[in-house]
Enzyme design. Structure first.
Site, PDB file in Angstrom:
ATOM      1  CE1 TYR A 101      -3.524  -2.119  -0.681  1.00 34.71           C
ATOM      2  CE2 TYR A 101      -2.652  -3.706   0.891  1.00 34.71           C
ATOM      3  CZ  TYR A 101      -3.830  -3.056   0.447  1.00 34.71           C
ATOM      4  OH  TYR A 101      -4.719  -3.804   0.657  1.00 34.71           O
TER       5      TYR A 101
ATOM      6  NE  ARG B 274      -0.377  -0.153  -6.137  1.00 37.20           N
ATOM      7  CZ  ARG B 274       0.576  -0.726  -6.385  1.00 37.20           C
ATOM      8  NH1 ARG B 274       0.838  -1.876  -5.465  1.00 37.20           N
ATOM      9  NH2 ARG B 274       1.794  -0.724  -7.300  1.00 37.20           N
TER      10      ARG B 274
ATOM     11  CG  ASN C  39     -11.460   2.987  -8.075  1.00 35.65           C
ATOM     12  OD1 ASN C  39     -12.069   1.215  -8.285  1.00 35.65           O
ATOM     13  ND2 ASN C  39     -11.694   3.424  -9.352  1.00 35.65           N
TER      14      ASN C  39
ATOM     15  CG  ASP D 242      -7.959   6.186  -7.767  1.00 32.71           C
ATOM     16  OD1 ASP D 242      -8.535   7.010  -7.887  1.00 32.71           O
ATOM     17  OD2 ASP D 242      -8.564   5.302  -8.323  1.00 32.71           O
TER      18      ASP D 242
ATOM     19  CG  HIS E 144     -13.625  -1.454  -1.684  1.00 30.45           C
ATOM     20  ND1 HIS E 144     -13.965  -1.748  -2.963  1.00 30.45           N
ATOM     21  CD2 HIS E 144     -14.890  -1.856  -1.302  1.00 30.45           C
ATOM     22  CE1 HIS E 144     -15.060  -2.595  -2.835  1.00 30.45           C
ATOM     23  NE2 HIS E 144     -16.169  -2.649  -2.166  1.00 30.45           N
TER      24      HIS E 144
ATOM     25  CB  THR F  91     -17.176  -1.726 -11.132  1.00 30.66           C
ATOM     26  OG1 THR F  91     -17.318  -2.647 -10.073  1.00 30.66           O
ATOM     27  CG2 THR F  91     -18.831  -0.968 -11.409  1.00 30.66           C
TER      28      THR F  91
ATOM     29  CG  MET G 161     -17.478   8.968 -18.684  1.00 32.34           C
ATOM     30  SD  MET G 161     -19.142   8.648 -17.798  1.00 32.34           S
ATOM     31  CE  MET G 161     -19.372  10.576 -18.092  1.00 32.34           C
TER      32      MET G 161
HETATM   33  P1  NAD Z   1     -13.738  -4.592 -11.067  1.00 34.12           P
HETATM   34  O1  NAD Z   1     -14.379  -5.763 -10.059  1.00 34.12           O
HETATM   35  O2  NAD Z   1     -14.681  -2.818 -10.276  1.00 34.12           O
HETATM   36  O3  NAD Z   1     -13.133  -4.778 -12.389  1.00 34.12           O
HETATM   37  C1  NAD Z   1     -12.811  -3.518 -12.790  1.00 34.12           C
HETATM   38  C2  NAD Z   1     -13.744  -3.738 -14.016  1.00 34.12           C
HETATM   39  O4  NAD Z   1     -12.907  -2.593 -15.229  1.00 34.12           O
HETATM   40  C3  NAD Z   1     -13.405  -5.026 -15.047  1.00 34.12           C
HETATM   41  O5  NAD Z   1     -15.158  -5.547 -15.124  1.00 34.12           O
HETATM   42  C4  NAD Z   1     -13.441  -4.448 -16.389  1.00 34.12           C
HETATM   43  O6  NAD Z   1     -14.094  -4.977 -17.343  1.00 34.12           O
HETATM   44  C5  NAD Z   1     -13.512  -3.032 -16.419  1.00 34.12           C
HETATM   45  N1  NAD Z   1     -12.301  -2.255 -17.164  1.00 34.12           N
HETATM   46  C6  NAD Z   1     -11.094  -2.192 -17.133  1.00 34.12           C
HETATM   47  N2  NAD Z   1     -10.441  -1.071 -18.116  1.00 34.12           N
HETATM   48  C7  NAD Z   1     -11.527  -0.408 -18.017  1.00 34.12           C
HETATM   49  C8  NAD Z   1     -11.803   0.940 -19.223  1.00 34.12           C
HETATM   50  N3  NAD Z   1     -10.433   0.969 -19.829  1.00 34.12           N
HETATM   51  N4  NAD Z   1     -12.838   1.515 -18.731  1.00 34.12           N
HETATM   52  C9  NAD Z   1     -13.910   1.416 -18.586  1.00 34.12           C
HETATM   53  N5  NAD Z   1     -13.349  -0.543 -17.466  1.00 34.12           N
HETATM   54  C10 NAD Z   1     -12.823  -1.021 -17.735  1.00 34.12           C
HETATM   55  O7  NAD Z   1     -12.495  -4.374 -10.079  1.00 34.12           O
HETATM   56  P2  NAD Z   1     -11.100  -5.137  -9.566  1.00 34.12           P
HETATM   57  O8  NAD Z   1      -9.662  -4.578 -10.938  1.00 34.12           O
HETATM   58  O9  NAD Z   1     -11.022  -6.072  -9.614  1.00 34.12           O
HETATM   59  O10 NAD Z   1     -10.399  -4.502  -8.111  1.00 34.12           O
HETATM   60  C11 NAD Z   1     -11.782  -4.895  -6.913  1.00 34.12           C
HETATM   61  C12 NAD Z   1     -11.069  -4.150  -6.155  1.00 34.12           C
HETATM   62  O11 NAD Z   1     -10.094  -3.502  -6.180  1.00 34.12           O
HETATM   63  C13 NAD Z   1     -11.816  -2.881  -6.310  1.00 34.12           C
HETATM   64  O12 NAD Z   1     -12.935  -2.593  -6.064  1.00 34.12           O
HETATM   65  C14 NAD Z   1     -10.536  -2.062  -5.177  1.00 34.12           C
HETATM   66  O13 NAD Z   1     -11.441  -2.123  -3.178  1.00 34.12           O
HETATM   67  C15 NAD Z   1      -9.291  -2.365  -5.197  1.00 34.12           C
HETATM   68  N6  NAD Z   1      -8.721  -2.117  -6.241  1.00 34.12           N
HETATM   69  C16 NAD Z   1      -8.796  -0.449  -5.870  1.00 34.12           C
HETATM   70  C17 NAD Z   1      -8.006   0.289  -7.865  1.00 34.12           C
HETATM   71  C18 NAD Z   1      -7.770   2.179  -7.721  1.00 34.12           C
HETATM   72  O14 NAD Z   1      -8.202   2.672  -6.871  1.00 34.12           O
HETATM   73  N7  NAD Z   1      -7.969   2.521  -8.867  1.00 34.12           N
HETATM   74  C19 NAD Z   1      -7.175  -0.897  -8.407  1.00 34.12           C
HETATM   75  C20 NAD Z   1      -7.528  -1.887  -8.720  1.00 34.12           C
HETATM   76  C21 NAD Z   1      -8.160  -2.683  -7.851  1.00 34.12           C
END
Ligand code: NAD
Length: 228
Positions: free
Chosen positions: A53, A56, A87, A89, A104, A170, A217
């Site tokens: 973390y 991150r 997220n 971030d 989260h 998501t 968007m």
């Molecule tokens: P998630 O289950 O929401 O899956 C990610 C989704 O993003 C997938 O459905 C994918 O198809 C979609 N995606 C990929 N690229 C994309 C784009 N360019 N535009 C739109 N959609 C797109 O999330 P996860 O990655 O399985 O992570 C689960 C948890 O882990 C999150 O809820 C969070 O708590 C944490 N996490 C956070 C971050 C962050 O804060 N940015 C990043 C990774 C994981």
């Protein structure tokens, strides 16, 4: 003003350079999720979890909000925009969104290992031996798999007020967050932006836009403005 409620996930930040983990064979930046995002992982190797973390958190300095985050912030001129994000971030806030609920947790916060409601702002690295005011080890303020989601009740209340509900970036596979789709009012317009399908994509009242967050968007903004 109508209520535009947004449920965002890792995919909205992907085009800012923050990887999702669901798109990387269950690995989060090359770590197994159980190692870095579970109470068991923390118990087994807290130094590794802190390091993960800390990395991150440092990464936030190198990334910027993208067009999708910015369009959502601009829509505040026309709608009461409430963002429920999975997220950790801060890109929605940095784009200018004023009402952001983190389901989260947040990289820029820490909490006591013993009492997760004892929350502090955290800009620097957390190290072993850094203590919360209650004398217990600080840990990242992140909701790990298997932990309760304290903001869920508030998120449900917000979802129930939606005139328009937008799900962006998501997978809708992580519960209880995904369950928010079931909470929206019957006459609410539902839009889903994702390059991949989910079980909700073709449900009867969903408008599925199979696009990345930024292009999706841009396409959706005129449609949403027409609903004003
Ligand atoms: P998630 O289950 O929401 O899956 C990610 C989704 O993003 C997938 O459905 C994918 O198809 C979609 N995606 C990929 N690229 C994309 C784009 N360019 N535009 C739109 N959609 C797109 O999330 P996860 O990655 O399985 O992570 C689960 C948890 O882990 C999150 O809820 C969070 O708590 C944490 N996490 C956070 C971050 C962050 O804060 N940015 C990043 C990774 C994981």
């Amino acid at each position: 003003m109508k209520n535009l409620v947004v449920l965002s996930g890792a995919g909205i930040s992907a085009e800012s350079g923050i990887k999702t983990f669901r798109d990387s064979n269950g690995l989060w930046e090359n770590y197994r999720v159980e190692e870095v995002a579970s109470p068991q992982g923390w118990k087994k190797n807290p130094a590794l979890v802190l390091d993960f973390y800390n990395q991150r958190r440092k990464q936030l300095h190198t990334v910027h909000p993208n067009t999708a985050h910015k369009i959502l912030a601009e829509l505040q001129q026309f709608f009461n925009v409430q963002i429920i994000t999975q997220n950790i971030d801060d890109l929605h806030e940095r784009a200018g969104s004023a009402q952001v609920l983190h389901l989260h947790g947040e990289l820029l916060k820490a909490c006591s290992e013993r009492d997760k409601s004892l929350i502090l702002k955290q800009k620097k690295d957390i190290k072993l031996g850094d203590f919360a005011p209650d004398g217990h080890q600080l840990r990242p303020y992140i909701v790990w798999f298997g932990e309760e989601v304290p903001a869920m009740e508030e998120a449900v209340q917000i979802a129930r007020t939606a005139d328009i509900f937008l799900v962006v970036g998501t997978s809708l596979q992580v519960y209880p967050a995904a369950g928010l789709v079931h909470e929206i009012p019957e006459n609410c317009e539902l839009f889903i932006i994702n390059p991949q399908e989910s079980i909700f994509s073709f449900s009867k009242n969903a408008n599925f836009i199979r696009e990345n967050a930024t292009s999706g968007m841009k396409k959706l903004v005129d449609v949403i403005m027409a609903l004003r």
